[in-house]
Design a protein around this motif. Structure first.
Motif, mmCIF file in Angstrom:
data_model
loop_
_atom_site.group_PDB
_atom_site.id
_atom_site.type_symbol
_atom_site.label_atom_id
_atom_site.label_comp_id
_atom_site.label_asym_id
_atom_site.label_seq_id
_atom_site.Cartn_x
_atom_site.Cartn_y
_atom_site.Cartn_z
ATOM 1 N N GLN A 130 0.491 30.348 -19.312
ATOM 2 C CA GLN A 130 0.846 29.574 -18.120
ATOM 3 C C GLN A 130 1.875 28.495 -18.484
ATOM 4 O O GLN A 130 1.833 27.921 -19.564
ATOM 5 C CB GLN A 130 -0.409 28.921 -17.544
ATOM 6 C CG GLN A 130 -0.205 28.182 -16.230
ATOM 7 C CD GLN A 130 -1.497 27.525 -15.761
ATOM 8 O OE1 GLN A 130 -2.360 27.183 -16.575
ATOM 9 N NE2 GLN A 130 -1.634 27.362 -14.454
ATOM 10 N N TRP A 131 2.830 28.288 -17.593
ATOM 11 C CA TRP A 131 3.895 27.289 -17.745
ATOM 12 C C TRP A 131 4.827 27.586 -18.928
ATOM 13 O O TRP A 131 5.430 26.676 -19.488
ATOM 14 C CB TRP A 131 3.314 25.871 -17.899
ATOM 15 C CG TRP A 131 2.345 25.483 -16.838
ATOM 16 C CD1 TRP A 131 1.036 25.171 -17.008
ATOM 17 C CD2 TRP A 131 2.608 25.385 -15.430
ATOM 18 N NE1 TRP A 131 0.437 24.884 -15.809
ATOM 19 C CE2 TRP A 131 1.391 24.997 -14.809
ATOM 20 C CE3 TRP A 131 3.738 25.582 -14.631
ATOM 21 C CZ2 TRP A 131 1.281 24.817 -13.437
ATOM 22 C CZ3 TRP A 131 3.600 25.392 -13.259
ATOM 23 C CH2 TRP A 131 2.399 25.019 -12.678
ATOM 24 N N SER A 132 4.931 28.858 -19.313
ATOM 25 C CA SER A 132 5.833 29.197 -20.424
ATOM 26 C C SER A 132 7.110 29.890 -19.952
ATOM 27 O O SER A 132 7.833 30.488 -20.735
ATOM 28 C CB SER A 132 5.113 30.089 -21.441
ATOM 29 O OG SER A 132 4.685 31.306 -20.833
ATOM 30 N N GLY A 133 7.391 29.788 -18.645
ATOM 31 C CA GLY A 133 8.623 30.369 -18.131
ATOM 32 C C GLY A 133 8.382 31.632 -17.336
ATOM 33 O O GLY A 133 7.323 32.264 -17.427
ATOM 34 N N ALA A 134 9.392 31.996 -16.535
ATOM 35 C CA ALA A 134 9.288 33.181 -15.680
ATOM 36 C C ALA A 134 10.508 34.091 -15.834
ATOM 37 O O ALA A 134 10.858 34.829 -14.910
ATOM 38 C CB ALA A 134 9.124 32.754 -14.227
ATOM 39 N N GLU A 135 11.149 34.028 -16.997
ATOM 40 C CA GLU A 135 12.339 34.846 -17.207
ATOM 41 C C GLU A 135 11.960 36.328 -17.301
ATOM 42 O O GLU A 135 10.898 36.682 -17.808
ATOM 43 C CB GLU A 135 13.063 34.425 -18.497
ATOM 44 C CG GLU A 135 13.673 33.043 -18.459
ATOM 45 C CD GLU A 135 12.637 31.939 -18.608
ATOM 46 O OE1 GLU A 135 11.512 32.252 -19.093
ATOM 47 O OE2 GLU A 135 12.929 30.793 -18.225
ATOM 48 N N TRP A 136 12.866 37.180 -16.830
ATOM 49 C CA TRP A 136 12.664 38.620 -16.939
ATOM 50 C C TRP A 136 12.892 39.061 -18.377
ATOM 51 O O TRP A 136 13.858 38.642 -19.020
ATOM 52 C CB TRP A 136 13.605 39.362 -16.000
ATOM 53 C CG TRP A 136 13.189 39.254 -14.571
ATOM 54 C CD1 TRP A 136 13.599 38.325 -13.660
ATOM 55 C CD2 TRP A 136 12.252 40.092 -13.897
ATOM 56 N NE1 TRP A 136 12.978 38.528 -12.452
ATOM 57 C CE2 TRP A 136 12.143 39.612 -12.562
ATOM 58 C CE3 TRP A 136 11.499 41.201 -14.270
ATOM 59 C CZ2 TRP A 136 11.317 40.209 -11.620
ATOM 60 C CZ3 TRP A 136 10.668 41.795 -13.331
ATOM 61 C CH2 TRP A 136 10.584 41.305 -12.028
ATOM 62 N N LYS A 137 12.008 39.927 -18.864
ATOM 63 C CA LYS A 137 12.088 40.440 -20.231
ATOM 64 C C LYS A 137 12.173 41.962 -20.196
ATOM 65 O O LYS A 137 11.530 42.608 -19.369
ATOM 66 C CB LYS A 137 10.872 40.007 -21.053
ATOM 67 C CG LYS A 137 10.713 38.496 -21.190
ATOM 68 C CD LYS A 137 9.444 38.152 -21.957
ATOM 69 C CE LYS A 137 9.327 36.657 -22.201
ATOM 70 N NZ LYS A 137 9.212 35.888 -20.949
ATOM 71 N N GLU A 138 12.963 42.515 -21.116
ATOM 72 C CA GLU A 138 13.131 43.969 -21.174
ATOM 73 C C GLU A 138 12.357 44.556 -22.352
ATOM 74 O O GLU A 138 12.369 44.008 -23.455
ATOM 75 C CB GLU A 138 14.613 44.334 -21.324
ATOM 76 C CG GLU A 138 14.859 45.841 -21.334
ATOM 77 C CD GLU A 138 16.313 46.210 -21.597
ATOM 78 O OE1 GLU A 138 16.781 47.229 -21.067
ATOM 79 O OE2 GLU A 138 16.978 45.462 -22.359
ATOM 80 N N VAL A 139 11.694 45.671 -22.097
ATOM 81 C CA VAL A 139 11.068 46.481 -23.143
ATOM 82 C C VAL A 139 11.893 47.750 -23.290
ATOM 83 O O VAL A 139 12.255 48.383 -22.293
ATOM 84 C CB VAL A 139 9.616 46.856 -22.760
ATOM 85 C CG1 VAL A 139 9.010 47.769 -23.821
ATOM 86 C CG2 VAL A 139 8.773 45.620 -22.590
ATOM 87 N N SER A 140 12.198 48.132 -24.528
ATOM 88 C CA SER A 140 12.996 49.341 -24.755
ATOM 89 C C SER A 140 12.472 50.072 -25.980
ATOM 90 O O SER A 140 12.106 49.441 -26.983
ATOM 91 C CB SER A 140 14.474 48.962 -24.961
ATOM 92 O OG SER A 140 15.254 50.123 -25.183
ATOM 93 N N TYR A 141 12.442 51.402 -25.871
ATOM 94 C CA TYR A 141 11.984 52.215 -27.003
ATOM 95 C C TYR A 141 12.679 53.572 -26.945
ATOM 96 O O TYR A 141 12.890 54.121 -25.856
ATOM 97 C CB TYR A 141 10.468 52.412 -26.967
ATOM 98 C CG TYR A 141 9.937 53.191 -28.151
ATOM 99 C CD1 TYR A 141 9.758 52.582 -29.390
ATOM 100 C CD2 TYR A 141 9.618 54.547 -28.037
ATOM 101 C CE1 TYR A 141 9.283 53.286 -30.479
ATOM 102 C CE2 TYR A 141 9.140 55.265 -29.113
ATOM 103 C CZ TYR A 141 8.974 54.629 -30.334
ATOM 104 O OH TYR A 141 8.513 55.330 -31.412
ATOM 105 N N THR A 142 13.023 54.111 -28.109
ATOM 106 C CA THR A 142 13.689 55.417 -28.194
ATOM 107 C C THR A 142 12.835 56.397 -28.980
ATOM 108 O O THR A 142 12.484 56.137 -30.144
ATOM 109 C CB THR A 142 15.071 55.288 -28.856
ATOM 110 O OG1 THR A 142 15.880 54.380 -28.097
ATOM 111 C CG2 THR A 142 15.762 56.650 -28.929
#
Length: 299
Positions: free
Chosen positions: A220-232
């Protein structure tokens, strides 16, 4: 008409016009002109209608230079492309087929095409971006996201590779890279857990390869930025016929409503990165027929 064979095919320095005679067959054109003409013909017509005509056309259509030229003409690669390619014909087909195999990835159509596996708490919901206590997405064209609740919410899609145009010999022999991506974000005012699991399955749904990273915990309260997960997935076992994609999560405060992680812009793509991304229509089987009949034309 003179039969179209290598025996009667000769390229001279003088054109029919300069010698005052009529051109007997199209095969009297210089080889580079024939290649240029072939580069304008759709791939499936080259293989189904042109290649069987004669040994000359077969040999020209099998040339590396033709398929590299088609890749450049259709914008799959740039003119100064310098990456090694093992088989330009297969590379062209993979580029033609390449598109996002996840349908409705950004909630434009609600939950259409998605299977709801777990729907706890106040259940899945679609919200506009940005959410309350959220942030704008990195791509301003993406306006919606799927949102989870205080109980575990999971949803999935299963990609049928044959139906998508990827025939079994291609998957078993070439084994093109399978790239999965997903985006998730928390609300700034609530902690949450995000999960993803992607499996490569056989015809009998046996798990041949799997990507299941540890759950992501966001405080909680650590930000709301969008994060990407990627795997090949690379060099996976043969017999891959389906891709099972599942994601979701829940909030960690157990608040009524929709305070869990949001997800959007999920993707599964197969094959190389290219300069131009084909449109959904271009992503269809370039041969216009059943995948099981393609191998004998490519080999």
């Amino acid at each position: 008409m003179v039969p179209c064979t290598r025996n009667n095919y000769q390229v001279s320095n003088s054109s029919p016009a300069s010698t005052g005679r009529a051109m007997a067959t199209i095969n009297e054109l210089p080889e580079n002109i024939l290649l240029e003409l072939f580069s304008l013909v759709p791939a499936w017509k080259l293989l189904r209608h042109c290649r069987p005509v004669c040994s000359l056309w077969r040999d020209l259509i099998d040339l590396v230079s033709l398929w590299k030229r088609k890749c450049q003409r259709e914008g799959f690669i740039s003119q100064d492309w310098d990456q090694p390619v093992a088989d330009w014909k297969v590379f062209y087909f993979l580029c033609s087929l390449r598109r996002n195999l996840i349908r409705n990835p950004c909630a434009q159509e609600g939950f259409k095409y998605w299977k709801i596996d777990k729907n706890r708490g106040d259940r899945w919901k679609v919200e506009d971006i940005p959410r309350d206590h959220g942030t704008e997405f990195t791509d301003p064209q993406i306006k919606k996201c799927f949102v989870t609740s205080y109980g575990t919410c999971l949803k999935s899609q299963q990609v049928d590779l044959k139906a998508a145009g990827y025939w079994k010999e291609l998957m078993d022999t070439v084994k093109p890279d399978i790239v999965i991506k997903d985006w998730f974000a928390a609300r700034n005012d609530c902690g949450c857990i995000y999960r993803i699991c992607v499996k490569l399955l056989s015809d009998s749904r046996e798990v041949l390869a799997e990507y299941t990273p540890a759950p992501v915990y966001i405080e909680q309260w650590s930000g709301a930025e969008w994060k990407e997960v990627s795997y090949t997935f690379s060099n996976y076992p043969p017999r891959v016929r389906y891709i099972h994609f599942q994601h979701g999560g829940k909030d960690t405060q157990f608040w009524a409503g929709w305070y869990g992680p949001s997800v959007t812009n999920s993707s599964v793509t197969i094959g190389p990165e290219i300069t131009r991304k084909p449109s959904p229509a271009e992503g269809k089987d370039p041969f216009g027929r059943q995948p099981d009949t393609l191998t004998k034309d490519i080999n």
